[in-house]
Scaffold this motif. Structure first.
Motif, mmCIF file in Angstrom:
data_model
loop_
_atom_site.group_PDB
_atom_site.id
_atom_site.type_symbol
_atom_site.label_atom_id
_atom_site.label_comp_id
_atom_site.label_asym_id
_atom_site.label_seq_id
_atom_site.Cartn_x
_atom_site.Cartn_y
_atom_site.Cartn_z
ATOM 1 N N VAL A 1 43.663 41.566 45.242
ATOM 2 C CA VAL A 1 44.830 42.125 44.567
ATOM 3 C C VAL A 1 44.411 43.259 43.638
ATOM 4 O O VAL A 1 45.068 44.298 43.563
ATOM 5 C CB VAL A 1 45.570 41.024 43.776
ATOM 6 C CG1 VAL A 1 46.627 41.613 42.880
ATOM 7 C CG2 VAL A 1 46.161 40.010 44.731
ATOM 8 N N LYS A 2 43.294 43.075 42.964
ATOM 9 C CA LYS A 2 42.859 44.043 41.971
ATOM 10 C C LYS A 2 42.288 45.316 42.604
ATOM 11 O O LYS A 2 42.599 46.420 42.170
ATOM 12 C CB LYS A 2 41.786 43.394 41.088
ATOM 13 C CG LYS A 2 41.375 44.194 39.888
ATOM 14 C CD LYS A 2 40.420 43.381 39.035
ATOM 15 C CE LYS A 2 39.991 44.123 37.790
ATOM 16 N NZ LYS A 2 39.037 43.347 37.001
ATOM 17 N N PHE A 3 41.458 45.169 43.638
ATOM 18 C CA PHE A 3 40.734 46.302 44.198
ATOM 19 C C PHE A 3 41.159 46.662 45.615
ATOM 20 O O PHE A 3 40.784 47.717 46.108
ATOM 21 C CB PHE A 3 39.230 46.025 44.227
ATOM 22 C CG PHE A 3 38.640 45.813 42.870
ATOM 23 C CD1 PHE A 3 38.534 46.854 41.977
ATOM 24 C CD2 PHE A 3 38.207 44.565 42.488
ATOM 25 C CE1 PHE A 3 37.988 46.663 40.730
ATOM 26 C CE2 PHE A 3 37.651 44.361 41.243
ATOM 27 C CZ PHE A 3 37.551 45.413 40.362
ATOM 28 N N GLY A 4 41.894 45.799 46.295
ATOM 29 C CA GLY A 4 42.187 46.013 47.701
ATOM 30 C C GLY A 4 43.291 47.017 47.924
ATOM 31 O O GLY A 4 44.465 46.673 47.909
ATOM 32 N N ARG A 5 42.921 48.266 48.102
ATOM 33 C CA ARG A 5 43.898 49.299 48.400
ATOM 34 C C ARG A 5 43.450 50.026 49.652
ATOM 35 O O ARG A 5 42.254 50.197 49.889
ATOM 36 C CB ARG A 5 44.006 50.306 47.253
ATOM 37 C CG ARG A 5 44.492 49.675 45.968
ATOM 38 C CD ARG A 5 44.758 50.693 44.906
ATOM 39 N NE ARG A 5 43.657 51.647 44.794
ATOM 40 C CZ ARG A 5 43.705 52.734 44.037
ATOM 41 N NH1 ARG A 5 44.750 52.995 43.319
ATOM 42 N NH2 ARG A 5 42.680 53.553 43.990
#
Length: 58
Positions: A28-32
């Motif tokens: 959620v924090k880094f997964g783009r």
């Protein structure tokens, strides 16, 4: 009578669950996606260009 519990299995299962929880949080924090990152970069660059364009020259 109580059920016998293997403490090693319990400890390892807890560690696996903790790792999975941390992985989900990092997703959620880094997964783009790459396109999301490029879009964000383009927006930041445009913001800087617009800001520089509004500066007064001496």
């Amino acid at each position: 009578m109580a059920e016998i519990v293997n403490l090693n299995k319990f400890r390892k299962a807890k560690a696996r669950a903790d790792k999975k929880r941390d992985a989900e949080q990092n997703t959620v924090k880094f997964g783009r996606s790459k396109s999301d990152k490029q879009l964000e970069k383009a927006k930041v660059e445009k913001l800087h260009r617009d800001h520089d364009g509004h500066q007064l020259d001496d």
